[in-house]
Design a protein around this motif. Structure first.
Motif, PDB file in Angstrom:
ATOM      1  N   SER A   4      36.299  46.025   5.384  1.00 54.14           N
ATOM      2  CA  SER A   4      35.064  46.619   5.910  1.00 54.14           C
ATOM      3  C   SER A   4      33.865  46.342   5.015  1.00 54.14           C
ATOM      4  N   THR A   5      34.002  45.351   4.131  1.00 57.47           N
ATOM      5  CA  THR A   5      32.934  45.042   3.174  1.00 57.47           C
ATOM      6  C   THR A   5      31.556  44.976   3.799  1.00 57.47           C
ATOM      7  N   PHE A   6      31.410  44.161   4.829  1.00 54.95           N
ATOM      8  CA  PHE A   6      30.070  43.935   5.370  1.00 54.95           C
ATOM      9  C   PHE A   6      29.526  45.165   6.078  1.00 54.95           C
ATOM     10  N   ILE A   7      30.433  45.878   6.740  1.00 58.36           N
ATOM     11  CA  ILE A   7      29.942  47.015   7.510  1.00 58.36           C
ATOM     12  C   ILE A   7      29.568  48.189   6.607  1.00 58.36           C
ATOM     13  N   THR A   8      30.416  48.493   5.630  1.00 58.77           N
ATOM     14  CA  THR A   8      30.078  49.629   4.767  1.00 58.77           C
ATOM     15  C   THR A   8      28.897  49.315   3.851  1.00 58.77           C
ATOM     16  N   ASN A   9      28.705  48.046   3.539  1.00 58.98           N
ATOM     17  CA  ASN A   9      27.619  47.722   2.623  1.00 58.98           C
ATOM     18  C   ASN A   9      26.382  47.172   3.309  1.00 58.98           C
ATOM     19  N   ALA A  10      26.358  47.250   4.641  1.00 55.15           N
ATOM     20  CA  ALA A  10      25.243  46.630   5.363  1.00 55.15           C
ATOM     21  C   ALA A  10      23.898  47.106   4.828  1.00 55.15           C
ATOM     22  N   PHE A  56      23.313  45.473   1.366  1.00 53.39           N
ATOM     23  CA  PHE A  56      23.227  44.017   1.527  1.00 53.39           C
ATOM     24  C   PHE A  56      21.916  43.627   2.201  1.00 53.39           C
ATOM     25  N   GLY A  57      21.425  44.520   3.045  1.00 57.74           N
ATOM     26  CA  GLY A  57      20.206  44.198   3.776  1.00 57.74           C
ATOM     27  C   GLY A  57      18.960  44.271   2.924  1.00 57.74           C
ATOM     28  N   LYS A  58      19.109  44.735   1.708  1.00 58.95           N
ATOM     29  CA  LYS A  58      17.904  44.921   0.910  1.00 58.95           C
ATOM     30  C   LYS A  58      17.847  44.097  -0.353  1.00 58.95           C
ATOM     31  N   VAL A  59      18.965  43.878  -0.949  1.00 60.88           N
ATOM     32  CA  VAL A  59      18.958  43.151  -2.210  1.00 60.88           C
ATOM     33  C   VAL A  59      19.942  42.000  -2.151  1.00 60.88           C
ATOM     34  N   TYR A  60      19.602  40.940  -2.838  1.00 58.40           N
ATOM     35  CA  TYR A  60      20.556  39.855  -2.925  1.00 58.40           C
ATOM     36  C   TYR A  60      21.407  39.983  -4.181  1.00 58.40           C
ATOM     37  N   PHE A  61      22.668  39.869  -4.034  1.00 56.18           N
ATOM     38  CA  PHE A  61      23.575  39.562  -5.139  1.00 56.18           C
ATOM     39  C   PHE A  61      24.770  38.892  -4.493  1.00 56.18           C
ATOM     40  N   PRO A  62      25.576  38.155  -5.239  1.00 59.35           N
ATOM     41  CA  PRO A  62      26.685  37.473  -4.593  1.00 59.35           C
ATOM     42  C   PRO A  62      27.558  38.507  -3.893  1.00 59.35           C
ATOM     43  N   ARG A  63      27.701  38.377  -2.595  1.00 55.12           N
ATOM     44  CA  ARG A  63      28.406  39.404  -1.813  1.00 55.12           C
ATOM     45  C   ARG A  63      29.855  39.558  -2.230  1.00 55.12           C
ATOM     46  N   LEU A  64      30.415  38.488  -2.780  1.00 54.51           N
ATOM     47  CA  LEU A  64      31.819  38.521  -3.157  1.00 54.51           C
ATOM     48  C   LEU A  64      32.091  39.576  -4.229  1.00 54.51           C
ATOM     49  N   VAL A  65      31.026  39.961  -4.936  1.00 59.97           N
ATOM     50  CA  VAL A  65      31.168  40.988  -5.962  1.00 59.97           C
ATOM     51  C   VAL A  65      31.748  42.270  -5.372  1.00 59.97           C
ATOM     52  N   SER A  66      31.341  42.588  -4.152  1.00 51.36           N
ATOM     53  CA  SER A  66      31.785  43.840  -3.543  1.00 51.36           C
ATOM     54  C   SER A  66      33.293  43.911  -3.323  1.00 51.36           C
ATOM     55  N   PRO A  67      33.886  42.962  -2.574  1.00 47.54           N
ATOM     56  CA  PRO A  67      35.339  43.033  -2.401  1.00 47.54           C
ATOM     57  C   PRO A  67      36.088  42.885  -3.722  1.00 47.54           C
TER      58      PRO A  67
END
Lengths: 285, 440
Positions: free
Chosen positions: A107-113, A116-127
C-alpha cells in the motif's frame, strides 16, 4: 545567460522513458531519511497503548495458542513429532515477517499519496523503511521463540534438535524480505491505477499461507499436491527455518536455490515497475 | 550569473473523469500503439484546458509548450487564474509529477514548500518531527543537528519540543514546520501559496524570508500566488499562465498589466464562471447579467485617477422569487483581500418575481483612496441577506486601478496603498516631559 553549457546542469527532468532508470544512488543519498522513517514506524506504532511493545510478544503467542488448539487439538494435523507450540510458533514467526512485508509495502503509494504529492525523495525509501522496521518486530518475536525453544530443550524434549543451519537465518531473512518487498511493490505499482489489486492482497496472503507449510509439515502432504506447495518460493524458506531451529522436516538446498532465484526475479521486476510508476503515479492515484 | 532553471517545451496531459473500465481499454490501446511503434494516440486528442467550457475530449493539456528561464538569485513569480496550470508546473519542477513531453534543467538542490509540515507525524515529539521533516526535505542528519537550536529558536516553541505535535496548537505546528523549511538551504526554493494560510504576521515573515534568501544568499526563489500585491513586492520577473499556456513573461510590472487585461476580457453574464465556488457563489435565484465600471460619460474603464468620479453599473435578472433585493459593492485590499470600504443599497423591498430584470448605477463622487490596485466584490441578495438568495462576484472582474491624479491629497508616498479617510475626532492631546513628569 546562454553561456551556460549543458554539463553544468545538475538535474534534468524528463518524461518517463525507458525502464532502466534506477535511483539507487539517490536512495543511498537519502539513507538518513530511511533511518528516520524506521524510527518513526517503531516509535509511533504502539504510542498511547498501555502494553506498548509488549504487543509484539502477545500477537504471536495468542496466534500460536489458537493454532495449537484449532489445528493441533481439533483437526489433529501432524507436527512431525515436534511439540505443537514450537511447531506453530516457528511457522507464525517466519511467515509473519514475510506477510507483514508484503501487506505493508503493497500500500506504499496509497498510504503515502499525501506526502509523495508534495515532496520529492526516492520513493523506494518508503517500502525499504517498512522492511527494516518490520525486521525489529521479527527480531523480538524470534527472541520469544528462542526462549520457548530453550525451555523445551532444557526440559529434555527429545524431538527438538537445533543445529548449525541456524546460521542460515540471516539469509532466510534476506529471502523473505526480498520476496515480500518484490511482491509488495509490484502490487503497490499496480494499485495506483486499479485498486482491485489491494483487495487481492488481503485474502491472497491468507490463501498463500495455506499453500505454505506453516500449519502442517511438508511430510503430511499427499504426493499429488506436493508440487503446488513446492512451487511456492516461501515453502523452502519456512521449511529450512524449521529444520534449523527444530531439527524437523527437510533441508533441501535445491529448493532454497529455487527460492533465491525466484526472489531475485520478483524483486527486479518489482523495482522496474516501481521506478516507472513513481514518476506518473501522482496523476493516477 | 547564469540560468538556474531552464524550462524547455514542457507539456502535461491529464485525463478527465474517473479511472474505471474505460481506462483499461485506453491502456490497452496505448500498449498496442507502442508495440506497433506508433505514437501515443491520446496525445493528439488533448484540448486546451478551459475549465468552464465543455470539451469534446476526455484529455486536456494542463500545460502546453511552456518555455522560460530563471536566472540564479532571481525571485520569480508565477500567476494565473484557478486551473491555469500553476501548481502542475510547480509539481513538475519539484519532481513530484513528471511532464508528458519536454524537459526541465535545474542547477543545484531544489526544495519545495508546497505545504509546510509535510510528513509531520502527530505521535512524534517536536524534536523528532524536526529531524523527520528535515530528512524528508532532503537534509542530512548532520545538517539538522547543526541547525536544530536555531530552528527551535526561530519557531518559538522551545517549551514544547519534547511534546507530541498532536498536542500543539495549529499555530505552533505551522511555526515549527515553517522553521524547518526556512532553514533548508537549497539553491532553488519553490513556494506555493503559503500565504493563503497563517496570520498577517506569518505572511510577512514568509515574504521577508523569501526576500532575504534571494537577496543575501543568492538563492533562486520561485513564488506562486494569486496575491498580485505580494508578487509585485517580491518578484523581479513573472510569468502568467492562462489555460495551461504561457500568456506573458517579463518584468513583473509589465506582466501584471497584461494580467489585468486578461481579467478585463471577462464579461459578467448570468452563467459566467457559475461553477467556480470561490469567485462566484450563489444558488441562482438572482444573477448579475452585467457589471461595468464607467466614468461619468459612460465609458467603460478600470483605471481612474485619485478623486475622479466612478460609476458602477449593474444589470441583473431574477430567476426565482425572492424577498426584496440588496446590492453590495466592496473595494478590497490588494494584499490581504479584506474589505476596505463597502457600499450597500436596497434596490427593492418588494417581492421579486422570476423574469424581472433591472439595472442600477451607483456613483462614487470621489473615491478617497490611495493609488494602487483594488480587487472588487459584488453581491446581490435579498433584504435579509439569506445565503440562498445570493449571487457573489468576488474578484472576478479586473481590479480597480487608481493612479495619481492632480489631487495629491490621497497619494502620500509614505503610506501603503489603501483607504485612509475614516472619520475621526481628536479628543485628547497632551504632551508630557518624561524627565520632569510634569505637563509641558
Amino acid at each position: 545567460m546562454s553561456k551556460t553549457s549543458q554539463d553544468e546542469w545538475t538535474l534534468e527532468i524528463k518524461p518517463v522513458s525507458g525502464w532502466f532508470h534506477f535511483h539507487l544512488k539517490d536512495v543511498w543519498r537519502y539513507r538518513d531519511l530511511l533511518m528516520m522513517f524506521v524510527r518513526r514506524d517503531f516509535v509511533a506504532v504502539y504510542k498511547q497503548t498501555i502494553l506498548g511493545p509488549f504487543w509484539f510478544f502477545l500477537q504471536p503467542i495468542l496466534t500460536t495458542i489458537t493454532f495449537t488448539v484449532v489445528f493441533g487439538n481439533i483437526a489433529r494435523i501432524s507436527t512431525d513429532g515436534i511439540p505443537p507450540l514450537l511447531f506453530y510458533m516457528s511457522g507464525i514467526v517466519s511467515w509473519g515477517y514475510f506477510s507483514d512485508c508484503l501487506t505493508r509495502t503493497s500500500s506504499t503509494f496509497i498510504t503515502n499519496a499525501n506526502i509523495f504529492g508534495k515532496v520529492y525523495f526516492p520513493r523506494l525509501v518508503s517500502p525499504l523503511s517498512n522492511i527494516i522496521s518490520l525486521l525489529m518486530k521479527f527480531g523480538i518475536q524470534l527472541f520469544l521463540f528462542t526462549c520457548f525453544l530453550l525451555y523445551y530443550w532444557m526440559n529434555g524434549s527429545t524431538n527438538v534438535h537445533p543445529n548449525i543451519y541456524i546460521l542460515l537465518t540471516p539469509y532466510l531473512l534476506i529471502l523473505m524480505a526480498g520476496l515480500g518487498l518484490g511482491f509488495g511493490i509490484i502490487v503497490s505499482s499496480l494499485t495506483t491505477k486499479y485498486r482491485d489489486f489491494s483487495f487481492l492482497v488481503g485474502f491472497g496472503v491468507q490463501l498463500l499461507m495455506y499453500a505454505t507449510p506453516v500449519i502442517y509439515p511438508l511430510s503430511a502432504l499427499p504426493e499429488k499436491y506436493k508440487w503446488i506447495v513446492l512451487a511456492n518460493p516461501m515453502t523452502a524458506i519456512i521449511d529450512t527455518f524449521r529444520y534449523a531451529f527444530l531439527g524437523a522436516g527437510t533441508f533441501n538446498p535445491g529448493n532454497l536455490i529455487y527460492s533465491s532465484v525466484f526472489m531475485i526475479v520478483t524483486l527486479s521486476i518489482g523495482i522496474l515497475m516501481f521506478n516507472r510508476v513513481e514518476k506518473t503515479f501522482m496523476d493516477t492515484v | 550569473m547564469g540560468a538556474a532553471i531552464k524550462v524547455d517545451n514542457i507539456s502535461k496531459l491529464y485525463r478527465l473523469g474517473m479511472v474505471g473500465n474505460r481506462t483499461i481499454v485506453e491502456d490497452i490501446n496505448r500498449l498496442i500503439a507502442r508495440i506497433r511503434g506508433k505514437e501515443n494516440p491520446y496525445l493528439k486528442v488533448g484540448e486546451t484546458n478551459q475549465r468552464n467550457v465543455k470539451g469534446n475530449s476526455d484529455y486536456v493539456w494542463a500545460l502546453k509548450d511552456i518555455n522560460f528561464e530563471v536566472e540564479q538569485g532571481q525571485r520569480f513569480g508565477i500567476i494565473g487564474k484557478n486551473g491555469a496550470g500553476k501548481s502542475t508546473l510547480l509539481k513538475i519542477l519539484s519532481r513530484v509529477a513528471g511532464p508528458t513531453t519536454g524537459s526541465v534543467k535545474l542547477k543545484g538542490r531544489v526544495a519545495s514548500l508546497l505545504e509546510v509540515g509535510t510528513g509531520f507525524h502527530p505521535e512524534l515529539t517536536g524534536r523528532d518531527n524536526v529531524f523527520l521533516n528535515g530528512a524528508i526535505l532532503g537534509m542530512t542528519q548532520e545538517e539538522i543537528k547543526g541547525k536544530f537550536d536555531s530552528i527551535v529558536d526561530f519557531s518559538g516553541v522551545e517549551r514544547y519540543v519534547d511534546t507530541p505535535v498532536k498536542r500543539y496548537s495549529s499555530g505552533m505546528y505551522v511555526r515549527l514546520a515553517f522553521a524547518v523549511a526556512a532553514h533548508l538551504e537549497p539553491e532553488i526554493l519553490i513556494v506555493d501559496e503559503v500565504l493563503a494560510v497563517g496570520d498577517a504576521e506569518f505572511q510577512k515573515k514568509c515574504l521577508g524570508k523569501m526576500h532575504d534568501v534571494s537577496e543575501k544568499e543568492g538563492r533562486t526563489v520561485l513564488f506562486v500566488s494569486h496575491n498580485l500585491q505580494a508578487i509585485r513586492n517580491l518578484c523581479q520577473k513573472t510569468v502568467i499562465l492562462n489555460n495551461g499556456e504561457l500568456f506573458a513573461n517579463g518584468n513583473t510590472e509589465q506582466v501584471l498589466r497584461e494580467y489585468n487585461e486578461l481579467s478585463r476580457d471577462i464579461t459578467i453574464k448570468a452563467d459566467t464562471e457559475i461553477n467556480n465556488s470561490i469567485n462566484r457563489r450563489g444558488k441562482g435565484r438572482v444573477r448579475f447579467t452585467g457589471i461595468n465600471l464607467t466614468d461619468e460619460k459612460g465609458n467603460r474603464r478600470y483605471k481612474f485617477e485619485t478623486g475622479e468620479k466612478i460609476r458602477v453599473s449593474i444589470t441583473f435578472e431574477i430567476f426565482k422569487e425572492i424577498e426584496g433585493l440588496t446590492f453590495i459593492f466592496a473595494v478590497l485590499s490588494g494584499l490581504s483581500r479584506e474589505c476596505l470600504t463597502l457600499f450597500e443599497y436596497a434596490l427593492s423591498n418588494k417581492k421579486m418575481m422570476p423574469g424581472q430584470k433591472g439595472e442600477a448605477i451607483i456613483e462614487i463622487p470621489h473615491l478617497k483612496i490611495k493609488p494602487g490596485e483594488y480587487p472588487l466584490y459584488f453581491e446581490l441578495t435579498d433584504l435579509k441577506y439569506n445565503s440562498y438568495a445570493k449571487d457573489v462576484i468576488d474578484d472576478l472582474t479586473a481590479p480597480l486601478e487608481i493612479t495619481e491624479g492632480k489631487n495629491k491629497a490621497y497619494s502620500d508616498d509614505n503610506k501603503p496603498s489603501g483607504y485612509f479617510k475614516m472619520e475621526s475626532n481628536i479628543i485628547q492631546n497632551e504632551i508630557y516631559d518624561t524627565n520632569q513628569l510634569t505637563k509641558v
